[in-house]
Design an enzyme around this catalytic site. Structure first.
Site, PDB file in Angstrom:
ATOM      1  N   VAL A 149       0.738  -1.364  -0.085  1.00 55.21           N
ATOM      2  CA  VAL A 149       0.045   0.180   0.074  1.00 55.21           C
ATOM      3  C   VAL A 149       0.758   1.399  -0.025  1.00 55.21           C
ATOM      4  O   VAL A 149       0.704   2.183  -1.016  1.00 55.21           O
ATOM      5  CB  VAL A 149      -1.115  -0.028   1.170  1.00 55.21           C
ATOM      6  CG1 VAL A 149      -1.827   1.166   1.200  1.00 55.21           C
ATOM      7  CG2 VAL A 149      -1.826  -1.221   1.188  1.00 55.21           C
ATOM      8  N   VAL A 193      -6.443  19.934  -3.923  1.00 57.41           N
ATOM      9  CA  VAL A 193      -6.418  20.182  -2.365  1.00 57.41           C
ATOM     10  C   VAL A 193      -6.200  21.706  -2.390  1.00 57.41           C
ATOM     11  O   VAL A 193      -6.961  22.448  -1.405  1.00 57.41           O
ATOM     12  CB  VAL A 193      -5.114  19.911  -1.909  1.00 57.41           C
ATOM     13  CG1 VAL A 193      -4.811  20.284  -0.592  1.00 57.41           C
ATOM     14  CG2 VAL A 193      -5.232  18.092  -1.888  1.00 57.41           C
ATOM     15  N   LYS A 231      -6.720  -1.572  10.523  1.00 55.38           N
ATOM     16  CA  LYS A 231      -8.032  -2.221  11.321  1.00 55.38           C
ATOM     17  C   LYS A 231      -7.994  -2.569  12.469  1.00 55.38           C
ATOM     18  O   LYS A 231      -8.597  -2.540  13.360  1.00 55.38           O
ATOM     19  CB  LYS A 231      -8.694  -3.035  10.167  1.00 55.38           C
ATOM     20  CG  LYS A 231      -7.944  -4.418  10.016  1.00 55.38           C
ATOM     21  CD  LYS A 231      -7.986  -4.857   8.605  1.00 55.38           C
ATOM     22  CE  LYS A 231      -6.543  -4.560   8.273  1.00 55.38           C
ATOM     23  NZ  LYS A 231      -6.426  -4.360   6.696  1.00 55.38           N
ATOM     24  N   GLU A 288     -10.834   5.236   5.921  1.00 53.58           N
ATOM     25  CA  GLU A 288     -11.450   4.756   4.798  1.00 53.58           C
ATOM     26  C   GLU A 288     -10.947   3.333   4.158  1.00 53.58           C
ATOM     27  O   GLU A 288     -11.645   2.271   4.376  1.00 53.58           O
ATOM     28  CB  GLU A 288     -11.573   5.487   3.488  1.00 53.58           C
ATOM     29  CG  GLU A 288     -12.562   5.113   2.461  1.00 53.58           C
ATOM     30  CD  GLU A 288     -14.061   4.758   2.870  1.00 53.58           C
ATOM     31  OE1 GLU A 288     -14.721   5.871   3.013  1.00 53.58           O
ATOM     32  OE2 GLU A 288     -14.124   3.658   3.237  1.00 53.58           O
ATOM     33  N   GLY A 334     -10.930  -2.141   1.621  1.00 53.10           N
ATOM     34  CA  GLY A 334      -9.847  -1.612   0.398  1.00 53.10           C
ATOM     35  C   GLY A 334     -10.450  -0.563  -0.125  1.00 53.10           C
ATOM     36  O   GLY A 334     -10.715   0.596   0.595  1.00 53.10           O
ATOM     37  N   ILE A 383     -13.179   0.213  -1.331  1.00 48.23           N
ATOM     38  CA  ILE A 383     -14.862   0.301  -1.322  1.00 48.23           C
ATOM     39  C   ILE A 383     -15.089   1.597  -0.420  1.00 48.23           C
ATOM     40  O   ILE A 383     -14.500   1.170   0.821  1.00 48.23           O
ATOM     41  CB  ILE A 383     -15.466  -1.006  -1.078  1.00 48.23           C
ATOM     42  CG1 ILE A 383     -15.003  -2.068  -1.808  1.00 48.23           C
ATOM     43  CG2 ILE A 383     -16.836  -0.721  -1.076  1.00 48.23           C
ATOM     44  CD1 ILE A 383     -15.488  -3.277  -1.436  1.00 48.23           C
ATOM     45  N   LYS A 413     -12.583  -5.336  11.127  1.00 46.64           N
ATOM     46  CA  LYS A 413     -13.586  -4.651  10.308  1.00 46.64           C
ATOM     47  C   LYS A 413     -14.901  -4.552  10.773  1.00 46.64           C
ATOM     48  O   LYS A 413     -15.487  -3.298  10.756  1.00 46.64           O
ATOM     49  CB  LYS A 413     -13.603  -5.282   8.930  1.00 46.64           C
ATOM     50  CG  LYS A 413     -12.081  -5.028   8.126  1.00 46.64           C
ATOM     51  CD  LYS A 413     -11.861  -5.963   7.165  1.00 46.64           C
ATOM     52  CE  LYS A 413     -10.588  -5.900   6.331  1.00 46.64           C
ATOM     53  NZ  LYS A 413     -10.044  -6.814   5.482  1.00 46.64           N
ATOM     54  N   GLY A 435      -5.225  -5.217  -1.830  1.00 44.60           N
ATOM     55  CA  GLY A 435      -4.407  -5.056  -2.603  1.00 44.60           C
ATOM     56  C   GLY A 435      -3.741  -3.686  -2.607  1.00 44.60           C
ATOM     57  O   GLY A 435      -4.437  -2.590  -2.219  1.00 44.60           O
TER      58      GLY A 435
HETATM   59  N1  HSE Z   1      -6.153  -9.673   4.206  1.00 42.83           N
HETATM   60  C1  HSE Z   1      -7.241  -9.027   3.982  1.00 42.83           C
HETATM   61  C2  HSE Z   1      -8.085  -9.647   3.027  1.00 42.83           C
HETATM   62  C3  HSE Z   1      -6.758  -7.557   3.181  1.00 42.83           C
HETATM   63  O1  HSE Z   1      -7.980 -10.887   2.736  1.00 42.83           O
HETATM   64  O2  HSE Z   1      -9.106  -9.190   2.591  1.00 42.83           O
HETATM   65  C4  HSE Z   1      -6.500  -6.584   4.242  1.00 42.83           C
HETATM   66  O3  HSE Z   1      -7.284  -6.322   5.202  1.00 42.83           O
END
Ligand code: HSE
Length: 445
Positions: free
Chosen positions: A23, A42, A112, A136, A141, A143, A212, A319
């Site tokens: 990331v 910005v 998270k 966010e 990810g 979304i 999450k 990702g």
């Molecule tokens: N390891 C997580 C997943 C991604 O498989 O969705 C990061 O939270």
């Protein structure tokens, strides 16, 4: 204070990035490649001041002078206004984010696990300094689901959030559904393809999804929910037989994160207050349910609110680039707030709804039994369900070599009542085995 005067073409907004994994690498790339667009959006230029990494000797395609191993010193620099934390883990992220927020530096994080347990602490650190905390990217990810819950739905009453929020497990369950392969074989394939980590525990045992779920429930119900409040079961016990069972009744198996408002009991018992149930477990869902179509490593979150009705958010939940997209959206928001003097909404936990224990949570069940094929067995089995107050919706019987197979689908029943029923069934002389007990979600009773 209008800080417009503080930033401008001659006073850009300084950004520190903590961590340069998948990331972080994408965030750095976007900051460096989209300079002019970001400046226009910005109002002032975003300038990368430094990136904290563990191994500065690795060539990362950026000037070596931007790399540092001293994350604390980077966060403390006078020319750093915003901090992006994408290193993960609790320590040292917790301390670094706390230090940044206390110093009035807004933070964007994808962490998270940290947020699930320490949002209260971090929000408190941000309060006096008027810094922003954006996250966010911590849930699903790319979304957008955090901002819709915090902002778009802030005038509505959310009753339910149900999501597939872990790509690794969704990849495994989808593959098991498609190929008929067993869990171990599919996990090995997911690892080979890079969908599962070398140590897959956090994903397959539901810890990632539970963190999450805690975040989503906190936002949906204006109540502080931590990972410890989430009932959690992973997918490692799901078998190819469970998949066959699901398919036979027009269902598939998904690891669901469910955050639900449970209507209050009479005032004498619970003060009439609604409670919330937050749980992560694999469950059967009908193939016609919208979440059934979410396959592979994709994520989706369905939000049900009193006035909006049902909303569905779908996309890439993991990702580098997809997660960086969410981080960048937050970064632009935080930078705009610096430039224009605005502020992100703070933590909203005024409702303080109690958590309903899993034993009280009403769910439908799909119970598979191997029984003796003789007169009266069906009545004995049905009698145990009735004795424990569990109402049966359908019963199917199939002959098998060793007797008969009974598949009982219940109406909604409390988890504790179902557990007692199963224990009693296992004691019956006519029941050879309780082959599986799977929850059934997403059906209209
Ligand atoms: N390891 C997580 C997943 C991604 O498989 O969705 C990061 O939270």
């Amino acid at each position: 204070m209008n800080s417009r005067s503080a930033y401008g073409s001659d006073h850009p907004i300084g950004v520190a990035v903590l961590g340069m994994g998948n990331v972080g690498t994408e965030v750095v790339r976007i900051i460096q490649n989209q300079t002019e667009d970001l400046r226009q959006r910005v109002g002032a230029a975003l300038v990368l001041r430094g990136v904290a990494v563990r191994r500065p000797d690795v060539d990362r395609g950026i000037p070596a002078e931007l790399l540092t191993t001293d994350a604390h010193a980077l966060v403390a620099r006078d020319d750093v206004d915003l901090v992006v934390e994408v290193m993960g883990g609790i320590d040292p992220a917790r301390e670094l984010i706390g230090a940044a927020l206390s110093a009035g530096k807004s933070v964007v994080t994808a962490n998270k696990a940290l947020l699930a347990d320490y949002t209260g602490e971090l929000a408190a650190a941000a309060l006096p300094s008027r810094a922003d905390l954006y996250f966010e990217a911590a849930v699903a990810g790319a979304i957008p689901v955090v901002r819709p819950l915090i902002q778009s739905m802030s005038g509505d009453r959310v009753n339910r959030v149900v999501g597939i929020v872990n790509g690794t497990t969704n990849f495994i369950l989808s593959a098991m559904d498609e190929t008929g392969a067993d869990y171990d074989e599919t996990l090995a394939e997911a690892t080979r393809l890079g969908y599962a980590e070398a140590d897959p525990t956090a994903d397959v045992e539901g810890f990632d999804a539970a963190a999450k779920a805690a975040i989503l429930a906190s936002l949906a119900f204006h109540t502080r929910v931590t990972a410890a409040d989430v009932y959690r079961e992973g997918i490692s016990k799901i078998t190819s037989e469970d998949m066959e069972t699901a398919a036979a009744v027009g269902c598939t198996v998904k690891l669901l994160a469910i955050c639900e408002r449970v209507p209050g009991r009479p005032a004498a018992e619970e003060g009439g207050k609604d409670r919330i149930s937050v749980r992560v477990y694999p469950a059967l869902i009908p193939r016609k349910h919208p979440l059934s179509a979410v396959t592979g490593a994709f994520n989706a979150v369905v939000v049900e609110a009193e006035n909006a009705g049902r909303l569905m958010f779908y996309g890439q939940g993991a990702g580098g680039a997809p997660t960086a997209s969410a981080v960048m959206g937050d970064l632009v928001m935080a930078a705009r707030n610096k430039f224009y003097g605005g502020r992100a909404p703070g933590e909203s936990v005024y409702a303080e709804l109690p958590i309903a224990p899993i034993g009280d949570t009403p769910t439908r069940y799909h119970v598979n039994l191997q029984v003796a094929d003789r007169t009266g067995v069906l009545q004995e089995v049905a009698g145990e369900f009735a004795r424990h107050g569990v109402s049966i919706s359908t019963v199917r019987q199939e002959g098998s070599d060793e007797g008969a197979r009974l598949v009982v689908v219940t109406h909604e029943a409390a988890e504790s009542a179902l557990a007692d029923t199963v224990a009693a069934l296992a004691e019956l002389e006519s029941v050879t085995s309780v082959t599986s007990v799977l929850r059934l979600e997403g059906t209209e009773e």
